[in-house]
Design a protein around this motif. Structure first.
Motif: not given
Length: 233
Positions: A210-221, A205-207, A63-73
């Protein structure tokens, strides 16, 4: 300069997203006939029921290095012999439920931003809300993308395991012990190597997620959400 507010939004979004993600696994298991106490516990909305220390630490760092909220539960482990649709099919459906639900939530929240985008303008409060909604949507979509990777403890591991023939599945299961270490290498060591070989963007990979996620959410928005998700280039 680090956008601390964005990083904190991403971490909070991840904690909320992981609850929804793991709940979806447990709920699907319950629908398919697994009403065991372990499954019942995971149908809770309590963060403590789903959190994984290593997966959460990974999210905080990224979150601080790449602004990516990646992890697992903590993985949901359904009882395959209680599945109404058969052991392998049931476990496969349970494994797919988390990423699909995360993707739906992320795109749905992004679509809701259509209502705010026309009125945001220079309003500081609305810009803050848009930033939070964008972070939450992007983290959910990113969580879905991450879990396609066939490494334990990600859902992709369980999906591949159930699709393989018995002999190959047993061989594949041996990779489970190394999954978290491989993921840490992919997220931290490869970007470090990329700095020296001129492939920092490709090997991060984190970046990429994040970029793919931003692209997909932008398409939805229906509009670019990058302006509400400011990060250094």
């Amino acid at each position: 300069m680090i956008d601390v507010i964005l990083s904190l939004m991403i971490i909070l979004s991840f904690l909320g997203a992981i609850i929804l993600h793991e709940w979806a696994h447990a709920q699907m298991a319950s629908w398919l006939g697994d009403h065991s106490s372990s499954t019942l516990e995971r149908r809770s909305w309590r963060l403590g029921s789903h959190i994984d220390p290593v997966g959460t630490l990974l999210c905080i760092i990224l979150a601080f290095l790449s602004y990516a909220g990646l992890g697992w539960g903590r993985p949901v482990k359904p009882d395959p012999w209680k599945m109404k649709v058969g052991a392998n099919t049931g476990v496969l459906l349970v494994a797919c439920a988390g990423p699909i639900f995360s993707l739906i939530i992320g795109l749905a929240v992004a679509a809701l931003t259509r209502l705010l985008i026309p009125v945001v303008g220079g309003n500081i409060a609305l810009n803050f809300v848009m930033k939070l909604l964008t972070a939450f949507a992007t983290v959910n979509v990113g969580l879905a993308i991450l879990n396609i990777i066939p490494l334990y403890p990600l859902d992709g591991y369980q999906i591949v395991y159930t699709l393989l023939p018995s002999k190959q599945a047993v061989q594949f299961s041996r990779s489970a012990a190394y999954g978290p270490f491989i993921l840490l290498i992919v997220f931290f060591f490869l970007p470090f190597i990329g700095q020296f070989v001129g492939m920092a963007d490709i090997l991060n990979l984190a970046t990429d997620i994040r970029n793919i996620s931003l692209f997909l959410t932008s398409q939805a928005a229906g509009a670019s959400l990058v302006q509400y998700f400011v990060y250094p280039h």
